[in-house]
Write an enzyme that holds these catalytic residues in place. Sequence first.
Site, PDB file in Angstrom:
ATOM      1  N   LEU A   1       8.038   1.787   4.664  1.00  0.00           N
ATOM      2  CA  LEU A   1       7.041   0.539   4.045  1.00  0.00           C
ATOM      3  C   LEU A   1       8.043  -0.251   3.344  1.00  0.00           C
ATOM      4  CD1 LEU A   1       3.759   2.326   3.699  1.00  0.00           C
ATOM      5  CD2 LEU A   1       4.389   0.728   5.774  1.00  0.00           C
ATOM      6  N   ASP A   2       7.647  -1.356   2.596  1.00  0.00           N
ATOM      7  CA  ASP A   2       8.501  -1.993   1.562  1.00  0.00           C
ATOM      8  C   ASP A   2       7.559  -1.044   0.666  1.00  0.00           C
ATOM      9  OD1 ASP A   2       9.290  -3.620   2.810  1.00  0.00           O
ATOM     10  OD2 ASP A   2       8.042  -5.111   2.850  1.00  0.00           O
ATOM     11  N   MET A   3       8.608  -0.880  -0.509  1.00  0.00           N
ATOM     12  CA  MET A   3       8.411  -0.213  -1.663  1.00  0.00           C
ATOM     13  C   MET A   3       6.617  -0.600  -2.250  1.00  0.00           C
ATOM     14  SD  MET A   3       9.868  -0.574  -5.550  1.00  0.00           S
ATOM     15  CE  MET A   3       9.602   0.260  -7.135  1.00  0.00           C
TER      16      MET A   3
ATOM     17  N   THR B   1       4.040  -2.311  -0.650  1.00  0.00           N
ATOM     18  CA  THR B   1       2.816  -2.029   0.491  1.00  0.00           C
ATOM     19  C   THR B   1       2.739  -0.247   0.543  1.00  0.00           C
ATOM     20  OG1 THR B   1       4.332  -3.130   2.048  1.00  0.00           O
ATOM     21  CG2 THR B   1       2.650  -2.047   2.576  1.00  0.00           C
TER      22      THR B   1
END
Length: 567
Positions: A413-415, A417
């Site tokens: 997951l994106d940082m 998110t």
Amino acid sequence: MQSKNSCFTPFLSDVSAIALPEKFTYPFCYEPHPLCEMAAKQLQQHLLEQSDWSHPFGLDSEGRLDEKNGDYNGKMFGVLVVKNAQGALGFLSAFSGLLADQLIQPGFVPPVYDRLAGATLFRQEADEIAAINQQVKSLEQSQQREHLLRQLARLEKEAQQETEALRLTIIEQRKLRKAERESIAQNSPNSLQEERLAQLARESVAEKRRQQELKAHWLQIHNEVNVKIEAFESQLADLKQERKHRSAKLQQHLFEQYQLLNCSGETKSLLDIFAEFPKLTPPAGSGECAAPKLLQYAFKHQFTPICMAEFWWGKSPKSEIRQHKKYYPACQNKCFPILSHMLKNMTLDDNPLLQNPAQDKEIEILYQDEAIVVVNKPAELLSVPGVHIKDSVATRLAERFSDKEGLFVLHRLDMSTSGLLVFALTKRANKQLQKQFITRQVKKRYVAILSGKVNEQHGEITLPLRGDLNDRPRQIVCLEHGKPALTTWECIAQENDGSSRVYLYPHTGRTHQLRVHCAHSQGLNLPIKGDDLYGTKADRLHLHAEQLSFTHPYTRKPMTFTAKPNF
């Protein structure tokens, strides 16, 4: 803006009560200082009121986005707050690249190097390259070449049809000969039948010869046309190679002309600057962004830099996501090496990207057995170690489960998110789960808050994506080189503040897929709330991986995990 002959612009408002920053702006991640915001607003008002030039920003007379205007070209502008020799505060203004097809406009700092005026070698070489471009275009659009290509395609089709017809005839004749041989074999052969068998054998040989002759016939015809086509292609290849060589030589010459200063008075060319970054080569347009132009002018004319900011003015390019009036950091590939030199020996704000905002945040483990572990990741904690920050979900779990066969990363997951992640704890589980991810058997549902009202209740977005080569980690929409990306969505609520709460279902796993598909004008045209890359920064990115479904790698039983967001 003041006099057309001056680049130093005094503030129209009293700024004496605003405290100056203690350090200069870190240009690759910053919040604009109040002085920069005042300078930007003053410049924006000038952009609306000036009449010296006209540029298709895609705005109406009030400075609002004109949705009806399809011919547009937004532009990045920059402001640098400075002190002059008398200690008075004011600011310098700059634009990136060309403005109204010119490098120089009244009131803006000039380019580091004016490649359009007084550069005889550049103009001569540029004219030569333009002439080659015209020759390439003429050859590619030549009617004779088009005729030959169509002729070749027609001949290939005719050859295929005739060859196929002969092949089918031979197959049919082969069947008849076989039946006749079998009939002869059932009777006592006599001299007449022996002669017939020999004749059948000769017919087989003759058919093979006929196939070979037909193949040779069409090959000769094709070769005659190909020779003529290859003459065009060879000429095209030579011209393109010459163009490439001349362009590279001209680019090298240009890079040598860009002599960039720093506060210590040290001058370096673009080539020397990028030589210190072996993995990078100067992209086209290096040195023409707003930030280097502003600093160059300040150092050259003894202004003291105080703080700096850049903003986008006008409509976004079709491939990118740029918001009108929003502030943006300097780009990475072009500006990082350049500004590293130009800001050398200056005291800068701390780089926020080196700080770990999730240092005190805990990981919630939702499920764990001998094969897998499922966690709820907090926002701002990396999924895996980064270049600067090593703290991540993966490093924490690897330490916690050090007695296991391993910790295997399956997805990320994106940082910014939050939400569900599954990790494998054995090679066997990793192999089986990897197969599920590759074949898209794993189902994911995200919940997001969009910064506006959606017009439909559900839909799908199919914009192909690739990385922005000049400004990573940003992604852009690219129909030519982008990887396919599919997102389906549904609206689940309209919030009181005018925002929309939606479910997002990614069917592919491209970097920033959901963020770009929501923000892009051809997607939902509504950035996710708090998206600092494609929208406007807030307390957090309002994107959460809420549900994750897959088959257990050992038991093969379906498993679904749900974790509600905290927004």
